[in-house]
Scaffold this active site. Structure first.
Site, PDB file in Angstrom:
ATOM      1  N   LYS A   1       0.829  -1.218   0.000  1.00  0.00           N
ATOM      2  CA  LYS A   1       0.000   0.000   0.000  1.00  0.00           C
ATOM      3  C   LYS A   1       0.856   1.257   0.000  1.00  0.00           C
ATOM      4  O   LYS A   1       0.633   2.168  -0.792  1.00  0.00           O
ATOM      5  CB  LYS A   1      -0.907   0.071   1.239  1.00  0.00           C
ATOM      6  CG  LYS A   1      -1.859  -1.073   1.420  1.00  0.00           C
ATOM      7  CD  LYS A   1      -2.772  -0.843   2.620  1.00  0.00           C
ATOM      8  CE  LYS A   1      -2.064  -0.731   3.962  1.00  0.00           C
ATOM      9  NZ  LYS A   1      -1.447  -1.979   4.436  1.00  0.00           N
TER      10      LYS A   1
ATOM     11  N   ARG B   1      -8.808   0.939   9.863  1.00  0.00           N
ATOM     12  CA  ARG B   1      -8.193  -0.310  10.300  1.00  0.00           C
ATOM     13  C   ARG B   1      -9.196  -1.216  10.998  1.00  0.00           C
ATOM     14  O   ARG B   1      -8.881  -2.349  11.325  1.00  0.00           O
ATOM     15  CB  ARG B   1      -7.146   0.105  11.303  1.00  0.00           C
ATOM     16  CG  ARG B   1      -5.807  -0.545  11.396  1.00  0.00           C
ATOM     17  CD  ARG B   1      -4.987  -0.644  10.200  1.00  0.00           C
ATOM     18  NE  ARG B   1      -3.659  -1.099  10.538  1.00  0.00           N
ATOM     19  CZ  ARG B   1      -2.539  -0.542  10.101  1.00  0.00           C
ATOM     20  NH1 ARG B   1      -2.584   0.467   9.278  1.00  0.00           N
ATOM     21  NH2 ARG B   1      -1.381  -1.039  10.449  1.00  0.00           N
TER      22      ARG B   1
ATOM     23  N   ARG C   1      11.612  -5.969   3.991  1.00  0.00           N
ATOM     24  CA  ARG C   1      11.523  -4.592   4.477  1.00  0.00           C
ATOM     25  C   ARG C   1      12.256  -4.454   5.817  1.00  0.00           C
ATOM     26  O   ARG C   1      12.921  -3.447   6.070  1.00  0.00           O
ATOM     27  CB  ARG C   1      10.043  -4.206   4.639  1.00  0.00           C
ATOM     28  CG  ARG C   1       9.847  -2.789   5.123  1.00  0.00           C
ATOM     29  CD  ARG C   1       8.396  -2.386   5.036  1.00  0.00           C
ATOM     30  NE  ARG C   1       7.596  -2.959   6.097  1.00  0.00           N
ATOM     31  CZ  ARG C   1       6.274  -2.855   6.192  1.00  0.00           C
ATOM     32  NH1 ARG C   1       5.607  -2.205   5.261  1.00  0.00           N
ATOM     33  NH2 ARG C   1       5.615  -3.385   7.186  1.00  0.00           N
TER      34      ARG C   1
ATOM     35  N   ARG D   1      12.357  -1.242  10.685  1.00  0.00           N
ATOM     36  CA  ARG D   1      11.203  -0.815  11.475  1.00  0.00           C
ATOM     37  C   ARG D   1      11.083  -1.665  12.730  1.00  0.00           C
ATOM     38  O   ARG D   1      11.190  -2.883  12.674  1.00  0.00           O
ATOM     39  CB  ARG D   1       9.930  -0.962  10.637  1.00  0.00           C
ATOM     40  CG  ARG D   1       9.460   0.353  10.074  1.00  0.00           C
ATOM     41  CD  ARG D   1       8.288   0.166   9.159  1.00  0.00           C
ATOM     42  NE  ARG D   1       7.105  -0.364   9.827  1.00  0.00           N
ATOM     43  CZ  ARG D   1       5.892  -0.315   9.291  1.00  0.00           C
ATOM     44  NH1 ARG D   1       5.713   0.234   8.114  1.00  0.00           N
ATOM     45  NH2 ARG D   1       4.859  -0.815   9.928  1.00  0.00           N
TER      46      ARG D   1
ATOM     47  N   ARG E   1       0.662  -8.388  14.132  1.00  0.00           N
ATOM     48  CA  ARG E   1       0.037  -7.443  13.189  1.00  0.00           C
ATOM     49  C   ARG E   1      -0.831  -8.176  12.182  1.00  0.00           C
ATOM     50  O   ARG E   1      -1.898  -7.705  11.814  1.00  0.00           O
ATOM     51  CB  ARG E   1       1.108  -6.606  12.481  1.00  0.00           C
ATOM     52  CG  ARG E   1       1.679  -5.530  13.425  1.00  0.00           C
ATOM     53  CD  ARG E   1       2.962  -4.940  12.914  1.00  0.00           C
ATOM     54  NE  ARG E   1       2.797  -4.287  11.653  1.00  0.00           N
ATOM     55  CZ  ARG E   1       3.727  -4.268  10.684  1.00  0.00           C
ATOM     56  NH1 ARG E   1       4.864  -4.891  10.837  1.00  0.00           N
ATOM     57  NH2 ARG E   1       3.490  -3.624   9.589  1.00  0.00           N
TER      58      ARG E   1
HETATM   59  P1  AMP Z   1       1.432   0.797   9.243  1.00  0.00           P
HETATM   60  O1  AMP Z   1       2.589   1.660   8.895  1.00  0.00           O
HETATM   61  O2  AMP Z   1       0.156   1.196   8.537  1.00  0.00           O
HETATM   62  O3  AMP Z   1       1.715  -0.681   9.105  1.00  0.00           O
HETATM   63  O4  AMP Z   1       1.134   1.038  10.791  1.00  0.00           O
HETATM   64  C1  AMP Z   1       2.084   0.738  11.797  1.00  0.00           C
HETATM   65  C2  AMP Z   1       1.412   0.685  13.155  1.00  0.00           C
HETATM   66  O5  AMP Z   1       0.838   1.967  13.453  1.00  0.00           O
HETATM   67  C3  AMP Z   1       0.245  -0.297  13.267  1.00  0.00           C
HETATM   68  O6  AMP Z   1       0.672  -1.622  13.547  1.00  0.00           O
HETATM   69  C4  AMP Z   1      -0.551   0.316  14.410  1.00  0.00           C
HETATM   70  O7  AMP Z   1       0.059   0.062  15.654  1.00  0.00           O
HETATM   71  C5  AMP Z   1      -0.419   1.803  14.129  1.00  0.00           C
HETATM   72  N1  AMP Z   1      -1.487   2.291  13.229  1.00  0.00           N
HETATM   73  C6  AMP Z   1      -1.365   2.752  11.945  1.00  0.00           C
HETATM   74  N2  AMP Z   1      -2.555   3.113  11.441  1.00  0.00           N
HETATM   75  C7  AMP Z   1      -3.468   2.880  12.433  1.00  0.00           C
HETATM   76  C8  AMP Z   1      -4.871   3.028  12.527  1.00  0.00           C
HETATM   77  N3  AMP Z   1      -5.604   3.485  11.500  1.00  0.00           N
HETATM   78  N4  AMP Z   1      -5.465   2.687  13.706  1.00  0.00           N
HETATM   79  C9  AMP Z   1      -4.754   2.228  14.740  1.00  0.00           C
HETATM   80  N5  AMP Z   1      -3.432   2.044  14.716  1.00  0.00           N
HETATM   81  C10 AMP Z   1      -2.783   2.359  13.578  1.00  0.00           C
END
Ligand code: AMP
Length: 192
Positions: free
Chosen positions: A13, A88, A127, A133, A144
């Site tokens: 994404k 989410r 990654r 990360r 996750r």
């Molecule tokens: P991502 O970069 O989208 O994989 O997000 C990394 C982490 O940020 C996730 O595993 C969550 O802990 C938090 N996070 C990102 N977007 C959201 C969201 N919309 N709602 C809740 N937590 C989020």
């Protein structure tokens, strides 16, 4: 264009949003990036979010919605947006609908990138080696993916029910996947 990109962690994404933002002339808004920036800056919100993110769980709906609302109020988002990592869960779908109605920017389409789980695991491992990360460790990745299956997969059903979901095959060369996404968008980005 007002677009939501859906898909599992590691489905591409973020990479696709970066490729498409210039093409579409709209910003890429990633709630994960906004949260990582808050953690890095050590803001009170970032301090609250840090442990939750490192555990692979979801930060509270209220925190993320507030952050998103602030970001959508920036002038560059007046042209539209590519939303990545939000919504989410189903509660966030409803919150998003309310927020976009309030600001008069209704969503046009949600695109879900379909990638088989075996590939997802490989991509995240790649990654992890490249970006380092904190939430790409094997244990956190498992959590996750579990959270994704349990809470985020139903989000696609929500958009399907309101006639806004399109599935796109997320396997292949980056440029090929971008072309598939562009072909799946409503024409010209005219207001819905
Ligand atoms: P991502 O970069 O989208 O994989 O997000 C990394 C982490 O940020 C996730 O595993 C969550 O802990 C938090 N996070 C990102 N977007 C959201 C969201 N919309 N709602 C809740 N937590 C989020």
């Amino acid at each position: 264009m007002r677009l939501v990109l859906l898909g599992a962690p590691g489905s591409g994404k973020g990479t696709q949003a970066e490729l498409l933002k210039a093409e579409l002339g709209v910003p890429h808004i990633s709630t994960g990036d906004l949260l990582r920036a808050a953690v890095k800056a050590g803001t009170p919100l970032g301090l609250r979010a840090k442990a939750v993110m490192e555990a692979g769980q979801l930060v509270s709906d209220e925190i993320v919605l507030g952050m998103l609302e602030e970001r959508l109020a920036q002038p560059d988002a007046a042209a539209g947006f590519i939303l990545d990592g939000y919504p989410r869960n189903v509660a966030q779908c409803e919150a998003l609908e309310g927020l976009l109605a309030r600001i008069g920017q209704p969503l046009e389409v949600a695109i879900k990138l379909d990638v088989p789980t075996e590939l997802i695991v490989d991509r995240i491992a790649g990654r992890a080696a490249k970006e380092g990360r904190k939430d790409d460790t094997p244990e956190t990745v498992r959590e996750r993916l579990r959270v994704y299956t349990e809470q985020t997969e139903p989000v696609a059903g929500h958009f399907a029910a309101i006639g806004k979901l399109t599935n796109v095959d997320g396997v292949g060369e980056l440029a090929e996947v971008s072309r598939r996404i562009l072909a799946a968008l409503p024409r010209s980005g005219a207001p819905a």
